[in-house]
Design a protein around this motif. Structure first.
Motif, PDB file in Angstrom:
ATOM      1  N   CYS A 275       5.010  -3.632  -7.914  1.00 36.42           N
ATOM      2  CA  CYS A 275       5.827  -2.628  -7.229  1.00 36.42           C
ATOM      3  C   CYS A 275       7.060  -2.347  -8.082  1.00 36.42           C
ATOM      4  CB  CYS A 275       6.231  -3.161  -5.851  1.00 36.42           C
ATOM      5  SG  CYS A 275       7.476  -2.169  -5.011  1.00 36.42           S
ATOM      6  N   ASP A 276       7.398  -1.073  -8.226  1.00 32.65           N
ATOM      7  CA  ASP A 276       8.537  -0.706  -9.062  1.00 32.65           C
ATOM      8  C   ASP A 276       9.875  -1.111  -8.453  1.00 32.65           C
ATOM      9  OD1 ASP A 276       7.001   0.385 -11.094  1.00 32.65           O
ATOM     10  OD2 ASP A 276       6.920   2.365 -10.158  1.00 32.65           O
ATOM     11  N   ARG A 277       9.864  -1.547  -7.177  1.00 33.19           N
ATOM     12  CA  ARG A 277      11.108  -2.001  -6.548  1.00 33.19           C
ATOM     13  C   ARG A 277      11.234  -3.518  -6.565  1.00 33.19           C
ATOM     14  NH1 ARG A 277      10.932   2.031  -2.127  1.00 33.19           N
ATOM     15  NH2 ARG A 277       9.313   0.638  -1.398  1.00 33.19           N
ATOM     16  N   CYS A 278      10.142  -4.199  -6.148  1.00 32.82           N
ATOM     17  CA  CYS A 278      10.280  -5.649  -5.956  1.00 32.82           C
ATOM     18  C   CYS A 278       9.390  -6.459  -6.892  1.00 32.82           C
ATOM     19  CB  CYS A 278       9.976  -6.015  -4.501  1.00 32.82           C
ATOM     20  SG  CYS A 278       8.217  -5.924  -4.104  1.00 32.82           S
ATOM     21  N   GLY A 279       8.501  -5.827  -7.613  1.00 26.88           N
ATOM     22  CA  GLY A 279       7.684  -6.554  -8.584  1.00 26.88           C
ATOM     23  C   GLY A 279       6.431  -7.199  -8.023  1.00 26.88           C
ATOM     24  N   ARG A 280       6.285  -7.190  -6.702  1.00 28.45           N
ATOM     25  CA  ARG A 280       5.072  -7.772  -6.110  1.00 28.45           C
ATOM     26  C   ARG A 280       3.934  -6.761  -6.217  1.00 28.45           C
ATOM     27  NH1 ARG A 280       9.493  -9.397  -3.337  1.00 28.45           N
ATOM     28  NH2 ARG A 280       9.660 -11.562  -2.689  1.00 28.45           N
ATOM     29  N   PRO A 281       2.670  -7.237  -6.186  1.00 30.49           N
ATOM     30  CA  PRO A 281       1.552  -6.317  -6.428  1.00 30.49           C
ATOM     31  C   PRO A 281       1.332  -5.288  -5.317  1.00 30.49           C
ATOM     32  CG  PRO A 281       0.783  -8.601  -6.192  1.00 30.49           C
ATOM     33  CD  PRO A 281       2.264  -8.640  -6.091  1.00 30.49           C
ATOM     34  N   ILE A 282       1.023  -4.077  -5.722  1.00 30.98           N
ATOM     35  CA  ILE A 282       0.632  -3.007  -4.795  1.00 30.98           C
ATOM     36  C   ILE A 282      -0.772  -3.336  -4.290  1.00 30.98           C
ATOM     37  CG2 ILE A 282       0.006  -0.548  -4.664  1.00 30.98           C
ATOM     38  CD1 ILE A 282       2.990  -0.895  -4.907  1.00 30.98           C
ATOM     39  N   VAL A 283      -1.008  -3.134  -3.010  1.00 32.28           N
ATOM     40  CA  VAL A 283      -2.345  -3.389  -2.458  1.00 32.28           C
ATOM     41  C   VAL A 283      -3.002  -2.069  -2.050  1.00 32.28           C
ATOM     42  CG1 VAL A 283      -1.682  -5.665  -1.631  1.00 32.28           C
ATOM     43  CG2 VAL A 283      -1.568  -3.705  -0.086  1.00 32.28           C
ATOM     44  N   ARG A 284      -4.323  -2.127  -1.987  1.00 32.06           N
ATOM     45  CA  ARG A 284      -5.103  -0.963  -1.571  1.00 32.06           C
ATOM     46  C   ARG A 284      -5.921  -1.365  -0.354  1.00 32.06           C
ATOM     47  NH1 ARG A 284     -10.362  -0.081  -2.103  1.00 32.06           N
ATOM     48  NH2 ARG A 284     -11.164   2.050  -2.051  1.00 32.06           N
ATOM     49  N   VAL A 285      -5.852  -0.568   0.688  1.00 36.23           N
ATOM     50  CA  VAL A 285      -6.689  -0.830   1.859  1.00 36.23           C
ATOM     51  C   VAL A 285      -7.461   0.431   2.207  1.00 36.23           C
ATOM     52  CG1 VAL A 285      -5.116  -2.564   2.802  1.00 36.23           C
ATOM     53  CG2 VAL A 285      -4.911  -0.183   3.530  1.00 36.23           C
ATOM     54  N   SER A 286      -8.630   0.243   2.796  1.00 38.64           N
ATOM     55  CA  SER A 286      -9.436   1.373   3.227  1.00 38.64           C
ATOM     56  C   SER A 286      -8.880   1.887   4.541  1.00 38.64           C
ATOM     57  CB  SER A 286     -10.887   0.935   3.382  1.00 38.64           C
ATOM     58  OG  SER A 286     -11.683   2.070   3.614  1.00 38.64           O
ATOM     59  N   PHE A 287      -8.745   3.205   4.633  1.00 35.75           N
ATOM     60  CA  PHE A 287      -8.057   3.792   5.780  1.00 35.75           C
ATOM     61  C   PHE A 287      -8.578   5.206   5.959  1.00 35.75           C
ATOM     62  CE2 PHE A 287      -4.317   6.050   7.523  1.00 35.75           C
ATOM     63  CZ  PHE A 287      -4.053   5.257   8.615  1.00 35.75           C
ATOM     64  N   MET A 288      -9.154   5.512   7.103  1.00 33.21           N
ATOM     65  CA  MET A 288      -9.680   6.853   7.342  1.00 33.21           C
ATOM     66  C   MET A 288     -10.675   7.263   6.258  1.00 33.21           C
ATOM     67  SD  MET A 288      -6.166   8.911   8.139  1.00 33.21           S
ATOM     68  CE  MET A 288      -6.954  10.529   8.169  1.00 33.21           C
ATOM     69  N   ASN A 289     -11.558   6.350   5.848  1.00 30.86           N
ATOM     70  CA  ASN A 289     -12.540   6.673   4.808  1.00 30.86           C
ATOM     71  C   ASN A 289     -11.904   7.068   3.483  1.00 30.86           C
ATOM     72  OD1 ASN A 289     -14.885   6.100   6.106  1.00 30.86           O
ATOM     73  ND2 ASN A 289     -15.050   8.123   7.025  1.00 30.86           N
ATOM     74  N   ARG A 290     -10.677   6.652   3.251  1.00 34.23           N
ATOM     75  CA  ARG A 290     -10.044   6.879   1.963  1.00 34.23           C
ATOM     76  C   ARG A 290      -9.173   5.670   1.671  1.00 34.23           C
ATOM     77  NH1 ARG A 290      -9.944  11.006   4.685  1.00 34.23           N
ATOM     78  NH2 ARG A 290      -9.799  12.718   3.251  1.00 34.23           N
ATOM     79  N   SER A 291      -8.368   5.765   0.652  1.00 36.49           N
ATOM     80  CA  SER A 291      -7.563   4.611   0.261  1.00 36.49           C
ATOM     81  C   SER A 291      -6.100   4.802   0.597  1.00 36.49           C
ATOM     82  CB  SER A 291      -7.695   4.371  -1.240  1.00 36.49           C
ATOM     83  OG  SER A 291      -9.021   4.047  -1.562  1.00 36.49           O
TER      84      SER A 291
END
Length: 303
Positions: A275-291
DNA sequence: GAAAATACCTGTTTGC
DNA sequence: TGCAAACAGGTATTTT
């Protein structure tokens, strides 16, 4: 994918070339590009040939080209277009070789720029062109960006104004959110609430406002909604200034060139990256048949 | 009546 | 290696 900034780049590129131009010929190569047109391809060709285009106008992701009518009268019909997922509107020299996935070609004669062709190409065929009547806007403000006329195509009438529209109703947007029990991301993508936002800019605006995408819209404080709206406008403005977001050859301007905003993304498509703010990893979740992409630390879900 | 799910579509990437 | 499944995600329509 074409969202508001990408469609605006196309509109701005099209406007000087088509405003005042005479339609000298129309060729429909694939009728799937006319799914929202009430008639056939032949009907589309015949109805347009010989008419003139007044302007290029946009609301949200919808684009329309009003057709001439009596002097001083607002136009009563328009070619309305939507790029869908992969649609492109390209300006080409007359007689230019067919584009890959070319669906419709409109030949023009412009009093200043001479002859040229508008090519509609679309890989996934979610985009479409149609001839549609124009109707009055409810609030008497301009129907969209690119023309002062208070009219819009019937097919666009159910779409809300976009956040960059001077007539966008901020208070109405706050009221709409307070009545929605859905996740805020779902509401941002609902074009009847606010138009022009797609998956990329929804993720970016939510990241900027530090709001978890599954937060209930009605649970957001007025302060949070204002922050979100400001982020939406900031991200759309910045993307517009950089020519839109391009990941591949799917989105290009009228000259076939890509935009640069992909380099400015903070959340979308950055799964696993810090993350450009805190450095922790960005996550991806499935949501409404998209990401959905977000930072689980900066964007906590509060119930 | 609101909210959620599904249909539509094709080229590319991923996984077994 | 080759094939199938997953993925990309706009809007309209159908289902819950």
């Amino acid at each position: 994918m074409p969202e508001l900034p990408e469609v605006e780049v196309v509109r701005a590129g099209l406007a000087p070339a088509v405003a005042g131009a005479l339609i000298s010929g129309v060729s429909v190569f694939d009728e799937r590009a006319l799914t929202r047109h009430p008639g056939t391809g032949l009907d589309f060709e015949a109805a347009l040939t010989g008419r003139s285009i007044r302007a290029a106008v946009r609301r949200g992701k919808f684009l329309w080209l009003p057709l001439e009518s009596a002097a001083g009268e607002p136009a009563s019909e328009a070619i309305v277009g939507h790029l869908g997922m992969s649609g492109q509107l390209l300006l080409r020299e007359p007689g230019a070789p067919a584009e890959r996935h070319e669906r419709v070609r409109i030949d023009l004669q412009h009093p200043v720029h001479g002859d040229l062709a508008v090519v509609f190409a679309d890989q996934r065929t979610f985009g479409s062109l149609a001839i549609d009547p124009l109707v009055q806007t409810m609030d008497a403000a301009a129907g969209g960006f690119g023309s002062p006329d208070p009219v819009m195509p019937v097919q666009v009438a159910h779409i809300a104004r976009d956040p960059l529209d001077p007539a966008f109703d901020d208070a109405g947007f706050r009221r709409a959110l307070s009545r929605k029990d859905s996740a805020i991301k779902r509401v941002l993508l609902d074009q009847t609430v606010v138009s022009g936002i797609g998956n990329i800019y929804a993720d970016e605006a939510l990241w900027g406002a530090r709001i978890h995408p599954e937060t209930s819209a009605s649970a957001l404080s007025t302060r949070a909604v204002n922050r979100l709206l400001a982020e939406v406008r900031a991200v759309l403005d910045k993307a517009l200034a950089e020519g839109g977001t391009s990941f591949d050859a799917q989105y290009v301007n009228v000259n076939g060139q890509a935009g640069y905003f992909a380099h400015s993304l903070h959340a979308y498509g950055r799964t696993g990256q810090p993350c450009d703010r805190c450095g922790r990893p960005i996550v991806r979740v499935s949501f409404m048949n998209r990401s959905s992409h977000f930072c689980p630390y900066c964007q906590k879900l509060r119930r």
